[in-house]
Design a protein around this motif. Structure first.
Motif, PDB file in Angstrom:
ATOM      1  N   GLN A   1       5.661   5.328  -5.982  1.00 16.32           N
ATOM      2  CA  GLN A   1       4.760   4.104  -6.241  1.00 16.32           C
ATOM      3  C   GLN A   1       5.190   3.620  -7.438  1.00 16.32           C
ATOM      4  O   GLN A   1       4.979   2.330  -7.763  1.00 16.32           O
TER       5      GLN A   1
ATOM      6  N   LYS B   1       5.903  -2.712   5.764  1.00 20.64           N
ATOM      7  CA  LYS B   1       5.577  -3.072   4.175  1.00 20.64           C
ATOM      8  C   LYS B   1       6.880  -3.472   3.615  1.00 20.64           C
ATOM      9  O   LYS B   1       6.897  -4.406   2.647  1.00 20.64           O
TER      10      LYS B   1
ATOM     11  N   ASP C   1      10.163  -0.988   8.808  1.00 20.04           N
ATOM     12  CA  ASP C   1       8.894  -0.537   8.040  1.00 20.04           C
ATOM     13  C   ASP C   1       8.276  -1.958   7.511  1.00 20.04           C
ATOM     14  O   ASP C   1       8.680  -2.752   6.985  1.00 20.04           O
TER      15      ASP C   1
ATOM     16  N   ALA D   1      -2.911   6.138  -1.797  1.00 16.83           N
ATOM     17  CA  ALA D   1      -2.244   7.494  -0.967  1.00 16.83           C
ATOM     18  C   ALA D   1      -2.208   8.604  -1.971  1.00 16.83           C
ATOM     19  O   ALA D   1      -1.785   9.642  -1.623  1.00 16.83           O
TER      20      ALA D   1
ATOM     21  N   GLY E   1       5.015  11.409  -4.396  1.00 16.30           N
ATOM     22  CA  GLY E   1       4.638   9.884  -4.020  1.00 16.30           C
ATOM     23  C   GLY E   1       4.127   8.998  -5.209  1.00 16.30           C
ATOM     24  O   GLY E   1       4.267   7.954  -5.124  1.00 16.30           O
TER      25      GLY E   1
ATOM     26  N   GLN F   1       0.947  -1.137  -0.077  1.00 17.69           N
ATOM     27  CA  GLN F   1      -0.089   0.038  -0.085  1.00 17.69           C
ATOM     28  C   GLN F   1       0.987   1.137  -0.023  1.00 17.69           C
ATOM     29  O   GLN F   1       0.606   2.242  -0.699  1.00 17.69           O
ATOM     30  N   SER F   2       1.972   1.213   0.847  1.00 19.16           N
ATOM     31  CA  SER F   2       2.860   2.359   0.854  1.00 19.16           C
ATOM     32  C   SER F   2       4.207   1.919  -0.165  1.00 19.16           C
ATOM     33  O   SER F   2       4.285   0.670  -0.133  1.00 19.16           O
TER      34      SER F   2
END
Lengths: 269, 286
Positions: free
Chosen positions: A153, B177, B175, A176, A149, A94-95
């Protein structure tokens, strides 16, 4: 519940009657209840549903991050464990989860650096070329903190493509980003995937996103998490920004929303 | 303080080494903020005021504290003597702190990888750490004699705990993730450590060092108090000179200990800037 098989030689991803519950004996919550689905090689499947429907857990089971209580998952005919061992699973979290101390290029190289024995005999991509085709050619020597961002991604997606996995597992990767950026990233992903067909499991909570990207949309219901409906997206490919304006797209959007609405209604009873 | 702020703004604007930062709009290049007199003025004023008060008190009460001239005269009169003692203490700090830091970090690695080790060892570590170091020091001197060894041990013990706690927090704070990505790639434990946990723990490790290094000077001085007179060192110098009411020597030694602490902290800040340019801000672990 619904099992569809796409025949093109390779078995793809098969999820068979998977159940998963969490919590102590007294207060166990069934997160996944008898979920079955299959994703053919080169097929793009989205999972959509209300929160608590278990879509994230389903993704984690397929990515090998959570073990199912019952049922089985196979990727390319092997268990999830050996699929991970053979680096067949590409995860886009997701991040972006890029390592801030590595350049973009070194971040994308990371999957090639770890678990090296699985590199043998596979069509590993050139990280620099890959980044260039993701529009990051000028940013390869930059650090993640210097990127927007959306660019971060994209780098995270490139990191999942670089080692040529059999399946890509994406967990709301664009959630996001702001709406304009999201749309751009979607179309970018679509364009790249069109020329590099992989099996994709894409978790999202955006209806247009699911329609735009997928061959099939799996609508899940909550309490317990299960597949409520499977909607085929017949839209021709390649799809572009104009696809949003077609009558077919709008019809599908109505169908998916209706399915989601039905799922939500039942949840409130 | 000002150093923290600088690191923070620098990494927001461009996390890359400072050299790549664009240099304004082509007009006169700006001086870095630490070179401007505005940044230094408050510090200079603070020191000036403190020194003036010191002088006033010292002149009025010559048996309580010496004047700054007397301290300076003592330093300038026997530079070799002070330098030798400085080196002895610095040596204790260097060897003791290095061993304590290494031991603390290694134990943190083992603990973070094997939970059972943490359950076994952590209670013991806490028991040792709540025991006042001043109380342990004489016992160690009895056990290991008046040589350097007890001093290394005391210094090492003092830095061990902050290093252990901070490193452990850093190794744990991964982290999630990114860890998921490593897991789907079936990265080995070692690969996950080397590429993710170890570099990721560095902000915490440096926060630990920031606490540990000044404490190492405390540890070395305390160890020397206990075995005063046997070996040289600034700590011994403080106790022996104080016993003889030789106040200028006492205070000169105290200032040198203080200078050593400042030196270590500045050095650490420099290293931190080179190693941790990617980290947005200082982390504070407990």
């Amino acid at each position: 519940m619904t099992t569809q098989t796409v025949h093109d030689g390779r078995p793809g991803v098969r999820v068979d009657n998977v159940s998963k519950s969490f919590g102590a004996n007294g207060s166990r919550v069934t997160v996944l209840d008898g979920v079955s689905l299959s994703i053919g090689m080169g097929e793009f499947v989205s999972v959509i549903g209300p929160s608590g429907c278990g879509k994230s857990t389903l993704l984690k089971v397929i990515a090998g991050l959570v073990e199912a209580d019952e049922g089985s998952v196979t990727i390319d005919g092997t268990s999830v464990r050996s699929a991970a061992d053979g680096k067949l699973i590409g995860l886009v979290p997701q991040s972006p989860a890029l390592l801030p101390w590595r350049t973009v290029l070194d971040n994308v190289r990371l999957p090639l650096t770890v678990n090296r024995k699985a590199n043998a005999g596979r069509a590993v991509r050139d990280p620099e070329e890959l980044l260039a085709s993701f529009g990051l050619g000028a940013a390869i020597h930059k650090y993640p903190g210097q990127l927007s961002g959306g660019m971060q991604q994209r780098a995270a997606i490139a990191r999942a493509f670089v080692f040529d996995p059999s399946i890509l597992v994406m967990d709301e990767p664009f959630s996001a980003l702001d709406e304009m950026n999201r749309d751009q990233q979607r179309l970018g992903l679509l364009e790249f995937w069109n020329s590099n067909r992989k099996a994709v499991l894409f978790v999202t909570h955006s209806v247009p996103e699911a329609i735009m990207l997928s061959d099939r949309i799996i609508v899940m219901a909550a309490h317990p998490g299960r597949i409520a409906e499977v909607i085929d997206v017949g839209l021709p490919r390649p799809r572009t920004a104009e696809t949003y304006d077609t009558a077919e797209f709008r019809d599908l959007e109505r169908d998916v929303r209706a399915a989601l609405h039905g799922v939500m209604e039942k949840a409130h009873v | 303080m000002s150093e923290n702020v600088m690191v923070r703004t620098a990494s927001r604007a461009a996390p890359a080494p400072a050299a790549r930062r664009p240099q304004g709009d082509g007009s006169r290049p700006r001086l870095p903020s630490w070179m401007s007199w505005r940044a230094w003025l408050p510090t200079v004023v603070a020191f000036g005021v403190t020194a003036t008060i010191w002088q006033l008190v010292a002149t009025a009460n010559p048996f309580v504290i010496p004047t700054l001239e007397e301290i300076w005269a003592s330093l300038a009169g026997a530079p070799e003597m002070y330098w030798t003692n400085f080196q002895v203490t610095l040596n204790e700090v260097a060897i003791g702190a290095t061993s304590g830091i290494a031991a603390g970090f290694l134990l943190a690695v083992v603990m973070s990888e094997f939970r059972i080790i943490e359950r076994v060892v952590m209670p013991l570590v806490v028991v040792v750490m709540v025991t006042p170091i001043v109380a342990i020091a004489p016992a160690l001197v009895v056990a290991f004699g008046f040589g350097m060894l007890p001093k290394y041990i005391v210094t090492g013990l003092v830095v061990f705990f902050p290093m252990l706690v901070n490193s452990l927090a850093g190794l744990r704070d991964v982290d999630v993730k990114a860890l998921d990505v490593f897991r789907t790639l079936h990265a080995s434990r070692w690969e996950t450590f080397r590429h993710l946990r170890f570099p990721g723990s560095m902000p915490y490790v440096f926060a630990g060092l920031r606490i540990a290094l000044p404490m190492a000077v405390v540890g070395a001085a305390v160890a020397e108090f206990v075995a005063a007179g046997q070996q040289a060192g600034l700590g011994s110098l403080v106790t022996t000179s104080a016993a003889q009411a030789n106040l200028p020597v006492t205070w000169a030694s105290i200032f040198l200990l203080c200078a050593m602490g400042i030196l270590l902290v500045c050095l650490l800040a420099l290293v931190r800037k080179r190693v941790l340019w990617w980290s947005a801000a200082d982390v504070v672990a407990r």
